[in-house]
Design an enzyme around this catalytic site. Structure first.
Site, PDB file in Angstrom:
ATOM      1  CG  ASP A   1     105.581  39.341  64.664  1.00 49.49           C
ATOM      2  OD1 ASP A   1     105.373  40.363  64.956  1.00 49.49           O
ATOM      3  OD2 ASP A   1     106.576  39.012  63.976  1.00 49.49           O
TER       4      ASP A   1
ATOM      5  CG  ASP B   1     106.684  34.858  65.322  1.00 48.78           C
ATOM      6  OD1 ASP B   1     106.181  34.602  63.995  1.00 48.78           O
ATOM      7  OD2 ASP B   1     107.543  35.750  65.723  1.00 48.78           O
TER       8      ASP B   1
ATOM      9  CD  GLU C   1     110.993  37.288  64.990  1.00 48.87           C
ATOM     10  OE1 GLU C   1     111.377  37.278  63.803  1.00 48.87           O
ATOM     11  OE2 GLU C   1     109.853  37.542  64.753  1.00 48.87           O
TER      12      GLU C   1
ATOM     13  CG  HIS D   1     109.620  41.797  62.051  1.00 55.62           C
ATOM     14  ND1 HIS D   1     109.240  40.741  61.395  1.00 55.62           N
ATOM     15  CD2 HIS D   1     109.425  43.009  61.156  1.00 55.62           C
ATOM     16  CE1 HIS D   1     108.723  41.130  59.870  1.00 55.62           C
ATOM     17  NE2 HIS D   1     108.952  42.362  59.870  1.00 55.62           N
TER      18      HIS D   1
END
Length: 180
Positions: free
Chosen positions: A161, A7, A9, A156
């Protein structure tokens, strides 16, 4: 079933204009989440021209990562080769993988590297197959549907995540009776 679940960000939604600020990943081996095989780092965001990018307030509101948090973090040029080595020749999994893979392809291209996993699996798409009558398939809803919980402060954030996505992937594959 041996895959890397990851994942990202980011500072925004555009792989061409925005930057990665965090990468989190872990392996699933033989149908089990291998918590000890993890990759987790903040990334100091730079523009395509090499200038330091500030993290916009709207992105900070989503993931909680601030300019102060990434100030001492490594640059993507240092982190990306390590992450690509971690992935190796494994298939990859992400929730809404088109978003994360587009960012990875663009980041790799900028640094003279290649993002070309042998297969990509999307837990959002798997959720649609497993729960065809349901309307929503975002990660929060899927986690609730599968009775999974995010670690405190984990939603998040890349590794949090990735953890939930990995567990969801295992359960969805079992539910769909699919082997990887």
């Amino acid at each position: 079933m041996n895959v890397v679940v990851f994942d990202l960000e980011t500072t925004g939604l555009s792989p061409e204009r925005d930057a990665i600020v965090e990468i989190g990943a872990l392996r699933v081996r033989d149908g089990r989440v291998a918590e000890s095989e993890r990759f987790e780092t903040l990334v100091r965001p730079l523009s395509a021209g090499g200038e330091l990018l500030r993290i916009p307030w709207h992105a900070q509101r989503v993931h909680g990562i601030s300019d102060d948090m990434v100030r001492g973090a490594p640059h993507l040029a240092d982190v990306l080769p390590e992450f690509l080595d971690f992935v190796g020749d494994s298939p990859v999994v992400a929730h809404n993988i088109s978003f994360d893979s587009r960012f990875m392809r663009e980041a790799a291209r900028r640094h003279g590297l290649v993002w070309a996993p042998p297969a990509e699996y999307c837990t959002m798409q798997l959720s649609r197959r497993a729960f065809p009558r349901e309307r929503s398939h975002n990660l929060d809803v899927l986690a609730g549907r599968l009775d999974l919980a995010f670690a405190r402060g984990g939603r998040h954030r890349s590794f949090g995540d990735a953890q939930v996505t990995a567990e969801a992937f295992v359960r969805l594959m079992e539910r769909l009776k699919v082997g990887v």
